[in-house]
Design an enzyme around this catalytic site. Structure first.
Site, short mmCIF file in Angstrom:
data_model
loop_
_atom_site.label_atom_id
_atom_site.label_comp_id
_atom_site.label_asym_id
_atom_site.label_seq_id
_atom_site.Cartn_x
_atom_site.Cartn_y
_atom_site.Cartn_z
N SER A 38 169.20 51.34 -0.98
CA SER A 38 167.91 50.71 -1.11
C SER A 38 168.17 49.22 -1.16
CB SER A 38 167.22 51.19 -2.40
OG SER A 38 165.98 50.55 -2.58
N ARG A 39 167.13 48.43 -1.14
CA ARG A 39 167.33 46.98 -1.28
C ARG A 39 167.64 46.62 -2.73
NH1 ARG A 39 161.90 45.41 1.51
NH2 ARG A 39 161.45 47.40 0.56
N TYR A 67 170.99 47.72 2.52
CA TYR A 67 171.09 48.53 3.73
C TYR A 67 172.40 48.23 4.46
CZ TYR A 67 166.00 49.30 3.15
OH TYR A 67 164.77 49.63 2.69
N LYS A 106 159.80 60.55 12.28
CA LYS A 106 158.82 60.27 13.32
C LYS A 106 157.62 59.57 12.71
CE LYS A 106 156.87 64.91 13.14
NZ LYS A 106 157.45 65.39 11.94
#
Length: 130
Positions: A38-39, A67, A106
């Site tokens: 995660s950031r 990331y 998606k």
């Protein structure tokens, strides 16, 4: 089966949908989860703790705070992307450029040209695109 014969996964993002793939990677039998990014490392750690409480892995995955750290991780073969569609293209391309196989939620991209660029990068770098 040891980890050298398994596909070693990373999850890039902590979206709720990623919990399904947490279990799928464990259930696959030929895969293991190495890290979640995660950031913010504390957000990755919280995601891992919640998932581990519900569906424990024998070896707890690493919590990463960027990331970039997941994409450059030498023990990760493939990355699952539960990121929002609008920011996904950049990170999928960066992962493919780094030689990582990619599994993308998606819709894959915002536009058809985004999807074509992702596919072209994966083909050029000889990585699997799913």
């Amino acid at each position: 089966m040891n980890t050298r014969t398994k596909c070693r996964w990373g999850i890039l993002g902590t979206a709720n949908i990623a919990r399904k793939n947490w279990q799928a990677i464990l259930d696959a039998g030929n895969a293991c989860l190495i890290a979640v990014a995660s950031r913010d490392a504390s957000k990755s750690a919280a995601f891992i703790a919640e998932c581990q409480a519900a569906i424990p892995y024998p070896e707890v995955p690493q919590a990463l705070g960027s990331y970039e750290k997941l994409i450059s991780h030498p023990e990760v073969d493939a990355i699952y992307f539960p990121l929002p569609t609008g920011i996904r293209k950049e990170w999928v391309i960066r992962a493919a450029e780094a030689g990582k196989h990619v599994l993308v939620e998606k819709p894959v991209g915002v536009t058809p040209s985004d999807v074509l660029e992702i596919i072209a990068t994966c083909e050029r770098k000889h990585v699997q695109f799913m």
